[in-house]
Design an enzyme around this catalytic site. Structure first.
Site, short mmCIF file in Angstrom:
data_model
loop_
_atom_site.label_atom_id
_atom_site.label_comp_id
_atom_site.label_asym_id
_atom_site.label_seq_id
_atom_site.Cartn_x
_atom_site.Cartn_y
_atom_site.Cartn_z
N TYR A 1 36.73 17.03 29.55
CA TYR A 1 36.54 16.17 28.37
C TYR A 1 35.30 15.29 28.47
O TYR A 1 34.21 15.81 28.64
CB TYR A 1 37.84 15.36 28.24
CG TYR A 1 38.29 15.07 26.83
CD1 TYR A 1 38.20 15.98 25.83
CD2 TYR A 1 38.84 13.82 26.54
CE1 TYR A 1 38.66 15.68 24.55
CE2 TYR A 1 39.30 13.51 25.28
CZ TYR A 1 39.21 14.44 24.29
OH TYR A 1 39.66 14.14 23.04
N TRP A 2 35.45 13.97 28.43
CA TRP A 2 34.27 13.10 28.42
C TRP A 2 33.89 12.64 29.82
O TRP A 2 33.23 11.62 29.98
CB TRP A 2 34.52 11.91 27.48
CG TRP A 2 34.57 12.34 26.03
CD1 TRP A 2 35.68 12.59 25.29
CD2 TRP A 2 33.45 12.58 25.15
NE1 TRP A 2 35.33 12.99 24.01
CE2 TRP A 2 33.98 12.97 23.89
CE3 TRP A 2 32.06 12.50 25.30
CZ2 TRP A 2 33.17 13.29 22.80
CZ3 TRP A 2 31.26 12.81 24.21
CH2 TRP A 2 31.81 13.20 22.99
N TRP B 1 33.93 10.23 12.76
CA TRP B 1 32.56 10.71 13.01
C TRP B 1 32.47 12.23 12.91
O TRP B 1 31.41 12.77 12.61
CB TRP B 1 31.94 10.11 14.28
CG TRP B 1 32.41 10.52 15.66
CD1 TRP B 1 33.63 10.99 16.02
CD2 TRP B 1 31.63 10.44 16.87
NE1 TRP B 1 33.67 11.19 17.38
CE2 TRP B 1 32.47 10.87 17.93
CE3 TRP B 1 30.32 10.05 17.17
CZ2 TRP B 1 32.03 10.91 19.25
CZ3 TRP B 1 29.88 10.09 18.49
CH2 TRP B 1 30.72 10.52 19.51
N ASP B 2 33.60 12.92 13.10
CA ASP B 2 33.60 14.37 12.89
C ASP B 2 33.17 14.69 11.46
O ASP B 2 32.34 15.58 11.22
CB ASP B 2 35.00 14.97 13.12
CG ASP B 2 35.50 14.76 14.55
OD1 ASP B 2 35.65 13.59 14.93
OD2 ASP B 2 35.72 15.75 15.26
N GLN C 1 35.65 4.38 14.59
CA GLN C 1 34.88 5.31 15.44
C GLN C 1 33.39 5.09 15.19
O GLN C 1 33.03 4.41 14.23
CB GLN C 1 35.27 6.76 15.09
CG GLN C 1 36.09 7.44 16.16
CD GLN C 1 36.26 8.92 15.94
OE1 GLN C 1 36.00 9.44 14.86
NE2 GLN C 1 36.70 9.62 16.96
N TYR D 1 43.45 19.45 16.46
CA TYR D 1 43.16 18.24 15.66
C TYR D 1 43.36 18.56 14.17
O TYR D 1 42.38 18.77 13.44
CB TYR D 1 41.71 17.79 15.87
CG TYR D 1 41.32 17.57 17.31
CD1 TYR D 1 41.78 16.46 18.02
CD2 TYR D 1 40.46 18.46 17.96
CE1 TYR D 1 41.40 16.25 19.34
CE2 TYR D 1 40.07 18.25 19.28
CZ TYR D 1 40.55 17.15 19.96
OH TYR D 1 40.18 16.94 21.27
N GLU E 1 34.73 23.05 21.65
CA GLU E 1 34.67 21.58 21.58
C GLU E 1 33.65 21.01 22.56
O GLU E 1 32.89 20.11 22.23
CB GLU E 1 36.08 21.04 21.86
CG GLU E 1 36.24 19.55 21.62
CD GLU E 1 37.66 19.07 21.93
OE1 GLU E 1 38.48 19.88 22.42
OE2 GLU E 1 37.93 17.89 21.67
N ASP F 1 36.87 9.28 24.67
CA ASP F 1 38.16 8.71 25.04
C ASP F 1 38.36 8.38 26.52
O ASP F 1 38.78 7.29 26.86
CB ASP F 1 39.28 9.68 24.62
CG ASP F 1 39.16 10.12 23.16
OD1 ASP F 1 38.19 9.74 22.49
OD2 ASP F 1 40.05 10.85 22.69
C1 2M8 Z 1 38.84 13.25 20.45
O1 2M8 Z 1 39.67 12.12 20.26
C2 2M8 Z 1 41.00 12.21 19.74
C3 2M8 Z 1 41.51 10.79 19.54
O2 2M8 Z 1 40.75 10.18 18.54
C4 2M8 Z 1 41.96 12.96 20.63
O3 2M8 Z 1 41.63 13.32 21.78
O4 2M8 Z 1 43.06 13.25 20.17
C5 2M8 Z 1 37.42 12.72 20.75
O5 2M8 Z 1 36.62 13.73 21.30
C6 2M8 Z 1 36.78 12.16 19.48
O6 2M8 Z 1 35.44 11.84 19.72
C7 2M8 Z 1 36.89 13.13 18.31
O7 2M8 Z 1 36.44 12.49 17.15
C8 2M8 Z 1 38.32 13.62 18.11
C9 2M8 Z 1 38.42 14.73 17.07
O8 2M8 Z 1 37.43 15.72 17.31
O9 2M8 Z 1 38.86 14.12 19.33
#
Ligand code: 2M8
Length: 463
Positions: free
Chosen positions: A373-374, A38-39, A131, A32, A417, A189
């Site tokens: 993941y989620w 929100w991060d 977000q 990322y 993560e 997500d």
């Molecule tokens: C995750 O989301 C992003 C898309 O926004 C991705 O998977 O590429 C999620 O866990 C989200 O909650 C988080 O803010 C983001 C960056 O950590 O990654």
């Protein structure tokens, strides 16, 4: 702080420093490489333990990207300003078009092209969705710790505009809760609640770039089918000019998320407190009324079991999944005694309990995938928000117990993560910023246990 916790704090600090990009922090350098909404709010709370100046800057850079309608983008691309200018004006030139992914995408998909080269208030490329609005809560906590009136005051208008956007443009039917128009807006997500609403989205995107899987095992990431639909929603939004009210009223994906709503209710209550402390009485009243409105809407659709679930607005159906989206109702500023009891049970002993925090999905759910993941793992931000909620509602012992579990997963699995709910094994991206930030906060005196992370019984057992 004992020696081991001192070492863990040093690892967390080093992680934040590694992810630092000056005015914002990337969630994880390889997976990322941009700024997320929100991060940044969680990460600001970690910076507070190192440098209050840097903590304020994190929130300032997030809010600087706000759109004129009040939307704070979920993602703001890390692109040097001269390249932004070049690409913004020449993105139709074939050679620039070819170079663009390398210049601005930085190995992340979708690139800014998917959002129609949208730019935030400060000129950076950004997304067109939002977000969970944790920023006001983070601002309040920063103000409480630093007493920095000028910096807090400067953020008030942007925070208030963000809340107004969510309760106006995103609530065209007057439901009292914002309508989410993309699963990414929930921050969760690929949560199972979004399966049915996503099933209705006919995939128009067939080739999906997946640089996320270069560094993380595919089994821990959303499926290609999820990505086809995520990207289809982006393409359709861009094609129709991202008309927010229209998308919330009639768009292809429309849901209510109890987690997002509860976070918003708390954000409004925290902004009200902040405005009050700064002598802004009118804003304090407006935000208090917003907090009440959202909390009341959420309470009104809470079931007999004390839990609120996600709603698919296409057919008004309630999801049958019990996920951490329901658990996050704990952060709402007001809760009935029955809901509070039910939520406390669910996260500490019940279907979402884990020795390492709060599971993202009911342990008995047929869709459970403990590494994916989620859809099963535990996440530090969720555990922390639930613990914050428990403390706010006077359940201090439960809050402390949950925080110990959350910190335990970072001890067991590293600064990752997310974590396997049974073993605490670290999963997903490495060097994950909000994990480092919240762990650092909890190890220190500002933590929900005041840094007392080992119980007397544990100390005896260790001795
Ligand atoms: C995750 O989301 C992003 C898309 O926004 C991705 O998977 O590429 C999620 O866990 C989200 O909650 C988080 O803010 C983001 C960056 O950590 O990654």
């Amino acid at each position: 702080m004992d020696v081991l916790d001192g070492r863990l704090a040093a690892v967390c600090r080093a992680t934040l420093e590694r992810d630092d990009r000056g005015s914002y922090t990337v969630p994880a350098p390889l997976t990322y490489p941009h700024q997320w909404n929100w991060d940044s709010a969680f990460v600001a709370l970690g910076w507070l333990e190192i440098s209050p100046e840097r903590a304020w800057r994190e929130l300032e850079s997030l809010l600087a990207a706000q759109q004129p309608n009040g939307l704070v983008p979920h993602l703001i691309y890390a692109t040097p300003a001269p390249i932004v200018e070049l690409v913004a004006h020449l993105h139709d030139v074939p050679v620039v078009r070819r170079l663009v992914p390398a210049l601005v995408g930085r190995r992340y998909s979708p690139s800014p092209a998917w959002w129609g080269w949208r730019r935030g208030g400060d000129g950076r490329f950004c997304s067109a969705i939002t977000q969970p609005p944790v920023a006001a809560t983070a601002t309040w906590l920063l103000f409480e710790a630093t007493g920095d009136e000028p910096r807090a005051r400067a953020l008030l208008p942007a925070l208030a505009r963000c809340h107004r956007f969510l309760l106006d443009e995103r609530d065209p039917l007057g439901l009292g809760e914002p309508v989410l128009i993309h699963p990414w807006e929930s921050g969760r997500d690929n949560a199972p609640e979004w399966d049915a609403p996503l099933d209705r989205v006919r995939p128009e995107v067939t080739v999906v770039p997946r640089p996320d899987r270069d560094h993380v095992d595919a089994a821990e990431r959303p499926s290609d089918d999820h990505y086809r639909r995520f990207l289809t929603l982006v393409r359709r939004g861009t094609r129709s000019g991202w008309r927010q009210r229209e998308l919330a009223a009639r768009g292809p994906f429309r849901v209510l998320d109890p987690g997002f709503s509860a976070i918003l209710a708390r954000a409004c209550a925290d902004l009200s407190r902040l405005a009050d402390a700064l002598g802004e009485r009118r804003l304090a009243e407006v935000e208090a009324a917003r907090a009440e409105r959202v909390a009341a809407a959420l309470a009104a659709r809470t079931g007999g079991d004390g839990l609120a679930r996600a709603i698919d607005l296409a057919d008004d159906s309630e999801s049958d999944a019990l996920s951490c989206g329901s658990a996050l109702a704990l952060v709402a500023p007001s809760l009935s005694a029955a809901s509070l009891d039910a939520l406390e049970q669910v996260v500490l002993q019940g279907p979402l309990a884990s020795p390492f925090g709060v599971r993202s999905l009911d342990r008995g759910d047929r869709r459970l995938r403990p590494r994916c993941y989620w859809r099963g793992p535990v996440w530090v931000n969720v555990g922390w928000l639930c613990a914050l909620g428990l403390a706010t509602h006077g359940r201090r012992r439960s809050s402390a117990l949950l925080i110990r579990r959350v910190v335990e997963c970072v001890r067991a699995g590293g600064v990752r993560e997310y974590y396997a709910p049974g073993s605490g094994r670290g999963l997903g991206a490495h060097d994950f910023a909000w994990t480092a930030a919240l762990c650092l906060r909890e190890l220190g005196p500002r933590g929900l246990c005041g840094g007392q992370l080992t119980t007397a019984a544990e100390q005896e057992a260790a001795a």
